[in-house]
Design a protein around this motif. Structure first.
Motif, short mmCIF file in Angstrom:
data_model
loop_
_atom_site.label_atom_id
_atom_site.label_comp_id
_atom_site.label_asym_id
_atom_site.label_seq_id
_atom_site.Cartn_x
_atom_site.Cartn_y
_atom_site.Cartn_z
N LEU A 279 0.83 -1.21 0.00
CA LEU A 279 0.00 0.00 0.00
C LEU A 279 0.86 1.26 0.00
N PHE A 280 1.94 1.23 0.78
CA PHE A 280 2.85 2.37 0.80
C PHE A 280 3.45 2.60 -0.59
N SER A 281 3.87 1.51 -1.23
CA SER A 281 4.43 1.61 -2.59
C SER A 281 3.38 2.12 -3.57
N LEU A 282 2.16 1.66 -3.43
CA LEU A 282 1.06 2.07 -4.30
C LEU A 282 0.82 3.58 -4.20
N VAL A 283 0.74 4.09 -2.98
CA VAL A 283 0.51 5.52 -2.78
C VAL A 283 1.69 6.33 -3.28
N LEU A 284 2.90 5.84 -3.07
CA LEU A 284 4.10 6.53 -3.54
C LEU A 284 4.10 6.61 -5.06
N PHE A 285 3.80 5.50 -5.74
CA PHE A 285 3.77 5.48 -7.19
C PHE A 285 2.64 6.34 -7.74
N ALA A 286 1.48 6.31 -7.11
CA ALA A 286 0.33 7.08 -7.59
C ALA A 286 0.57 8.58 -7.46
N SER A 287 1.41 8.99 -6.52
CA SER A 287 1.70 10.41 -6.32
C SER A 287 2.79 10.92 -7.26
N LYS A 288 3.54 10.01 -7.86
CA LYS A 288 4.66 10.38 -8.72
C LYS A 288 4.17 10.97 -10.04
N LYS A 289 4.73 12.08 -10.42
CA LYS A 289 4.38 12.70 -11.70
C LYS A 289 5.16 11.98 -12.81
N PRO A 290 4.53 11.82 -13.99
CA PRO A 290 5.23 11.11 -15.08
C PRO A 290 6.36 11.95 -15.65
N ARG A 291 7.35 11.27 -16.17
CA ARG A 291 8.46 11.98 -16.81
C ARG A 291 8.29 11.93 -18.32
N MET A 292 8.98 12.83 -18.98
CA MET A 292 8.96 12.88 -20.44
C MET A 292 9.84 11.77 -20.98
N VAL A 293 9.31 11.02 -21.94
CA VAL A 293 10.03 9.90 -22.53
C VAL A 293 10.13 10.15 -24.03
N GLU A 294 11.26 9.78 -24.61
CA GLU A 294 11.43 9.92 -26.05
C GLU A 294 11.17 8.57 -26.71
N PHE A 295 10.36 8.60 -27.77
CA PHE A 295 10.01 7.41 -28.53
C PHE A 295 10.59 7.56 -29.93
N GLU A 296 10.96 6.43 -30.52
CA GLU A 296 11.52 6.47 -31.88
C GLU A 296 11.17 5.19 -32.62
N ILE A 297 10.75 5.35 -33.87
CA ILE A 297 10.56 4.22 -34.78
C ILE A 297 11.61 4.37 -35.86
N ASN A 298 12.52 3.40 -35.95
CA ASN A 298 13.58 3.48 -36.95
C ASN A 298 13.70 2.15 -37.69
N GLU A 299 14.76 1.98 -38.45
CA GLU A 299 14.94 0.76 -39.25
C GLU A 299 15.26 -0.47 -38.40
N LYS A 300 15.74 -0.27 -37.18
CA LYS A 300 16.11 -1.39 -36.31
C LYS A 300 14.94 -1.87 -35.46
N GLY A 301 14.05 -0.96 -35.08
CA GLY A 301 12.94 -1.33 -34.22
C GLY A 301 12.28 -0.11 -33.59
N ILE A 302 11.72 -0.33 -32.42
CA ILE A 302 11.04 0.74 -31.69
C ILE A 302 11.83 1.01 -30.42
N ARG A 303 12.22 2.27 -30.24
CA ARG A 303 13.00 2.64 -29.07
C ARG A 303 12.13 3.45 -28.12
N ILE A 304 12.14 3.05 -26.85
CA ILE A 304 11.45 3.78 -25.79
C ILE A 304 12.53 4.20 -24.81
N ASP A 305 12.84 5.48 -24.80
CA ASP A 305 13.96 6.02 -24.01
C ASP A 305 15.24 5.33 -24.46
N ARG A 306 15.85 4.55 -23.60
CA ARG A 306 17.11 3.88 -23.96
C ARG A 306 16.92 2.41 -24.33
#
Length: 151
Positions: free
Chosen positions: A51-78
């Motif tokens: 429950l503590f982990s749940l409340v901690l995660f629910a309060s966390k604001k999302p971060r900006m993530v970079e997405f990329e579709i290229n010739e090798k595949g799909i990149r999500i952040d790193r």
């Protein structure tokens, strides 16, 4: 071909009200007290930590993530998901924002969802259909339930 790159938040953040925290607190207290009545301290401790982990995660604001579709595949952040590790994809507009679902050959994380509002649905579909087959995929029920409760 140029890679398709866009940035977006990793998930849709829902601001939690005081009522939400009260509800989690009341239900959480009941879930912790029940095992204590049966002298199961380990289960009560495990539920309290969860429950503590749940409340901690629910309060966390999302971060900006970079997405990329290229010739090798799909990149999500790193993390790169090569096309040979992806079984199929689906571009869906049934959610709050247009979403790309990719079905992986992985047992532990079979379905990954990416927001594609800023990339464009048709552009994403066109690029991925060169490498993958499109299949109808639905948002998993647990994810729908978590979104309903504000996660």
């Amino acid at each position: 071909m140029e890679p398709l790159i866009w940035s977006d938040y990793e998930y849709i953040y829902t601001k939690k009200t005081a009522d939400w925290y009260w509800a989690v607190g009341i239900v959480g207290t009941a879930l912790v007290v029940a095992p204590l009545l049966f002298n199961n301290i380990m289960l009560a401790l495990l539920i309290a930590i969860g429950l503590f982990s749940l409340v901690l995660f629910a309060s966390k604001k999302p971060r900006m993530v970079e997405f990329e579709i290229n010739e090798k595949g799909i990149r999500i952040d790193r993390t790169l998901y090569p096309y040979d590790s992806i079984e199929s994809f689906c571009v869906s507009d049934e959610s709050v924002v247009p979403t790309l679902y990719i079905q992986l050959h992985s047992f532990f994380m079979p379905l990954v969802s990416l927001p594609i509002e800023l990339a464009g649905e048709e552009e994403v579909r066109e690029r991925l259909s060169k490498h993958l087959k499109e299949k109808i995929l639905r948002e998993p029920l647990p994810q729908k339930i978590l979104e309903y409760f504000g996660f």
